[in-house]
Every structure is written in C-alpha cells, then in structure tokens.
Design a protein around this motif. Sequence first.
Motif, PDB file in Angstrom:
ATOM      1  N   ASN A 117     -27.466 -92.004  72.663  1.00 50.02           N
ATOM      2  CA  ASN A 117     -27.301 -91.401  71.446  1.00 50.02           C
ATOM      3  C   ASN A 117     -27.173 -91.937  70.336  1.00 50.02           C
ATOM      4  OD1 ASN A 117     -26.480 -88.748  73.056  1.00 50.02           O
ATOM      5  ND2 ASN A 117     -24.506 -89.919  73.731  1.00 50.02           N
ATOM      6  N   ILE A 118     -27.855 -93.168  70.290  1.00 49.89           N
ATOM      7  CA  ILE A 118     -27.859 -94.133  69.169  1.00 49.89           C
ATOM      8  C   ILE A 118     -28.891 -93.342  67.953  1.00 49.89           C
ATOM      9  CG2 ILE A 118     -28.760 -96.228  68.407  1.00 49.89           C
ATOM     10  CD1 ILE A 118     -27.618 -97.365  70.924  1.00 49.89           C
ATOM     11  N   PRO A 119     -28.565 -93.412  66.784  1.00 46.53           N
ATOM     12  CA  PRO A 119     -29.537 -92.782  65.975  1.00 46.53           C
ATOM     13  C   PRO A 119     -30.983 -93.118  65.908  1.00 46.53           C
ATOM     14  CG  PRO A 119     -27.417 -93.190  64.768  1.00 46.53           C
ATOM     15  CD  PRO A 119     -27.549 -93.873  66.236  1.00 46.53           C
ATOM     16  N   GLU A 120     -31.091 -94.553  66.129  1.00 47.52           N
ATOM     17  CA  GLU A 120     -32.521 -94.914  66.162  1.00 47.52           C
ATOM     18  C   GLU A 120     -33.354 -94.360  67.166  1.00 47.52           C
ATOM     19  OE1 GLU A 120     -29.889 -96.794  65.834  1.00 47.52           O
ATOM     20  OE2 GLU A 120     -30.232 -98.431  64.252  1.00 47.52           O
ATOM     21  N   VAL A 121     -32.594 -94.188  68.559  1.00 42.83           N
ATOM     22  CA  VAL A 121     -33.418 -93.467  69.683  1.00 42.83           C
ATOM     23  C   VAL A 121     -33.650 -92.215  69.443  1.00 42.83           C
ATOM     24  CG1 VAL A 121     -33.070 -93.240  72.166  1.00 42.83           C
ATOM     25  CG2 VAL A 121     -32.045 -95.577  71.160  1.00 42.83           C
ATOM     26  N   GLU A 122     -32.605 -91.210  68.729  1.00 48.30           N
ATOM     27  CA  GLU A 122     -32.767 -90.144  68.765  1.00 48.30           C
ATOM     28  C   GLU A 122     -34.088 -89.729  67.689  1.00 48.30           C
ATOM     29  OE1 GLU A 122     -29.256 -88.228  67.203  1.00 48.30           O
ATOM     30  OE2 GLU A 122     -28.112 -88.746  68.856  1.00 48.30           O
ATOM     31  N   MET A 123     -34.014 -90.481  66.663  1.00 45.21           N
ATOM     32  CA  MET A 123     -35.392 -90.650  65.651  1.00 45.21           C
ATOM     33  C   MET A 123     -36.428 -90.987  66.389  1.00 45.21           C
ATOM     34  SD  MET A 123     -37.293 -92.882  63.703  1.00 45.21           S
ATOM     35  CE  MET A 123     -36.547 -94.222  63.858  1.00 45.21           C
ATOM     36  N   ALA A 124     -36.578 -92.084  67.242  1.00 45.38           N
ATOM     37  CA  ALA A 124     -37.908 -92.273  67.725  1.00 45.38           C
ATOM     38  C   ALA A 124     -38.177 -91.179  68.784  1.00 45.38           C
ATOM     39  CB  ALA A 124     -37.722 -93.662  68.723  1.00 45.38           C
ATOM     40  N   GLY A 125     -37.320 -90.411  69.539  1.00 44.40           N
ATOM     41  CA  GLY A 125     -37.381 -89.250  70.413  1.00 44.40           C
ATOM     42  C   GLY A 125     -38.066 -88.214  69.536  1.00 44.40           C
ATOM     43  N   GLU A 126     -37.503 -88.099  68.355  1.00 42.33           N
ATOM     44  CA  GLU A 126     -38.431 -86.713  67.508  1.00 42.33           C
ATOM     45  C   GLU A 126     -39.801 -87.170  67.053  1.00 42.33           C
ATOM     46  OE1 GLU A 126     -37.162 -84.016  67.139  1.00 42.33           O
ATOM     47  OE2 GLU A 126     -35.586 -84.375  68.680  1.00 42.33           O
ATOM     48  N   VAL A 127     -39.880 -88.545  66.601  1.00 44.46           N
ATOM     49  CA  VAL A 127     -41.299 -89.024  66.015  1.00 44.46           C
ATOM     50  C   VAL A 127     -42.212 -89.039  67.035  1.00 44.46           C
ATOM     51  CG1 VAL A 127     -42.259 -90.771  64.867  1.00 44.46           C
ATOM     52  CG2 VAL A 127     -40.074 -90.307  64.014  1.00 44.46           C
TER      53      VAL A 127
ATOM     54  N   ASP B  99     -45.503 -98.095  67.107  1.00 45.54           N
ATOM     55  CA  ASP B  99     -44.921 -99.487  67.438  1.00 45.54           C
ATOM     56  C   ASP B  99     -43.787 -99.770  66.500  1.00 45.54           C
ATOM     57  OD1 ASP B  99     -45.492-102.006  69.223  1.00 45.54           O
ATOM     58  OD2 ASP B  99     -45.459-102.740  67.069  1.00 45.54           O
ATOM     59  N   ALA B 100     -43.778 -99.429  65.540  1.00 42.95           N
ATOM     60  CA  ALA B 100     -42.664 -99.693  64.211  1.00 42.95           C
ATOM     61  C   ALA B 100     -41.513 -98.828  64.859  1.00 42.95           C
ATOM     62  CB  ALA B 100     -42.771 -99.520  63.032  1.00 42.95           C
ATOM     63  N   THR B 101     -41.705 -97.412  65.221  1.00 38.97           N
ATOM     64  CA  THR B 101     -40.646 -96.763  65.648  1.00 38.97           C
ATOM     65  C   THR B 101     -40.116 -97.027  66.803  1.00 38.97           C
ATOM     66  OG1 THR B 101     -41.884 -94.796  64.512  1.00 38.97           O
ATOM     67  CG2 THR B 101     -40.033 -94.244  66.325  1.00 38.97           C
ATOM     68  N   ILE B 102     -41.049 -97.600  67.902  1.00 41.12           N
ATOM     69  CA  ILE B 102     -40.528 -98.139  69.249  1.00 41.12           C
ATOM     70  C   ILE B 102     -39.670 -99.447  68.899  1.00 41.12           C
ATOM     71  CG2 ILE B 102     -40.992 -99.180  71.286  1.00 41.12           C
ATOM     72  CD1 ILE B 102     -43.627 -97.382  71.155  1.00 41.12           C
ATOM     73  N   LYS B 103     -39.875-100.459  68.211  1.00 38.40           N
ATOM     74  CA  LYS B 103     -39.263-101.301  67.726  1.00 38.40           C
ATOM     75  C   LYS B 103     -37.841-101.076  67.148  1.00 38.40           C
ATOM     76  CE  LYS B 103     -42.820-104.993  66.920  1.00 38.40           C
ATOM     77  NZ  LYS B 103     -43.498-105.885  65.952  1.00 38.40           N
ATOM     78  N   GLU B 104     -38.022-100.203  66.280  1.00 38.37           N
ATOM     79  CA  GLU B 104     -36.522 -99.878  65.669  1.00 38.37           C
ATOM     80  C   GLU B 104     -35.626 -99.248  66.822  1.00 38.37           C
ATOM     81  OE1 GLU B 104     -34.140 -99.983  62.698  1.00 38.37           O
ATOM     82  OE2 GLU B 104     -36.213-100.500  62.316  1.00 38.37           O
ATOM     83  N   ALA B 105     -36.187 -98.313  67.751  1.00 33.72           N
ATOM     84  CA  ALA B 105     -35.046 -97.640  68.755  1.00 33.72           C
ATOM     85  C   ALA B 105     -34.894 -98.999  69.625  1.00 33.72           C
ATOM     86  CB  ALA B 105     -36.078 -96.881  69.686  1.00 33.72           C
ATOM     87  N   ARG B 106     -35.612 -99.995  69.903  1.00 33.58           N
ATOM     88  CA  ARG B 106     -35.246-100.886  70.740  1.00 33.58           C
ATOM     89  C   ARG B 106     -34.078-101.814  70.263  1.00 33.58           C
ATOM     90  NH1 ARG B 106     -34.967-100.837  75.719  1.00 33.58           N
ATOM     91  NH2 ARG B 106     -35.105-103.032  75.880  1.00 33.58           N
ATOM     92  N   ARG B 107     -34.318-102.137  68.790  1.00 37.38           N
ATOM     93  CA  ARG B 107     -33.275-103.013  68.078  1.00 37.38           C
ATOM     94  C   ARG B 107     -31.753-102.147  68.319  1.00 37.38           C
ATOM     95  NH1 ARG B 107     -36.071-103.217  62.791  1.00 37.38           N
ATOM     96  NH2 ARG B 107     -37.464-104.834  64.110  1.00 37.38           N
ATOM     97  N   GLY B 108     -31.887-100.786  68.231  1.00 34.70           N
ATOM     98  CA  GLY B 108     -30.389-100.151  68.308  1.00 34.70           C
ATOM     99  C   GLY B 108     -30.320-100.283  69.690  1.00 34.70           C
ATOM    100  N   ILE B 109     -31.031-100.097  70.580  1.00 37.37           N
ATOM    101  CA  ILE B 109     -30.494-100.090  72.062  1.00 37.37           C
ATOM    102  C   ILE B 109     -30.009-101.294  72.447  1.00 37.37           C
ATOM    103  CG2 ILE B 109     -31.467-100.114  74.678  1.00 37.37           C
ATOM    104  CD1 ILE B 109     -33.086 -97.908  73.646  1.00 37.37           C
ATOM    105  N   THR B 110     -30.361-102.588  71.886  1.00 39.99           N
ATOM    106  CA  THR B 110     -29.930-103.897  72.133  1.00 39.99           C
ATOM    107  C   THR B 110     -28.614-104.229  71.299  1.00 39.99           C
ATOM    108  OG1 THR B 110     -31.773-104.992  70.956  1.00 39.99           O
ATOM    109  CG2 THR B 110     -32.174-104.649  73.365  1.00 39.99           C
ATOM    110  N   GLY B 111     -28.448-103.500  70.388  1.00 36.41           N
ATOM    111  CA  GLY B 111     -27.236-103.867  69.472  1.00 36.41           C
ATOM    112  C   GLY B 111     -27.573-104.970  68.373  1.00 36.41           C
TER     113      GLY B 111
END
Length: 114
Positions: free
Chosen positions: A44-54, A19-31
């Motif tokens: 290509n946002i780093p938070e989304v790349e990281m969430a994809g791996e995790v 859930d924390a990883t998803i929130k961080e990725a969504r924070r990056g997606i929405t700016g």
Amino acid sequence: MTSKEIRAQVPPMIIWMADATIKEARRGITGKTGWKDIKRHPYNIPEVEMAGEVLGRMFNECAAGIRQALIDMPEEMDGVHDYSNLNYFDEFVASLEKRHTANLREADWILERC
C-alpha cells in the motif's frame, strides 16, 4: 519473456524509465525514502501503487501482480544502491516470471487515446 528478449523489443529509454520506477518503488518498500510516516504494508505504499500503474502499461500483468513482484525482489535491492552484478529491471522481470510469465502488453489504440 526474459529480460534479454524484452530489451530486444523495447527502446532503451523505456527500459531506463521502467528501471527508475522500479528503483523508486524499492526505495519505498525498504523505507529509504526519507519520509517518517506511519508504517504501512509495502503493498500500500504510494511508490509501489504508482509503479504498479506505470509498469502495468508496459507488461501484460495486473497492477496487483506487479506490486507483488516488486515486493518479492531481493532485499539488497533497496532502490538507493546500484550493484554491478544486479540490475533492477532484470531482477524485476525475473521476479515477475516467478509469479507469472512476463509478457509485454500489446497496445490497445482505442484505450490509449483516452
């Protein structure tokens, strides 16, 4: 698998970390990260790349499918605000199910040791 089925099989700490990883990725997606850098495609946002791996270690889905599921989540889920009627993990699983089936990954002990 539904979110309820996944919650029955996975320890609560894993759900909380996902859930924390998803929130961080969504924070990056929405700016809403606070970073003032160049505009990039959400994929290509780093938070989304990281969430994809995790999340790829949890779900039997490639990182690309996970990234797209993160991007396809509802717009109001910006990673900053919590909603009583919306849960980030549950919405991510629903978004993943729209594209593919959300299945947990079975551990490969040979690869896990590396």
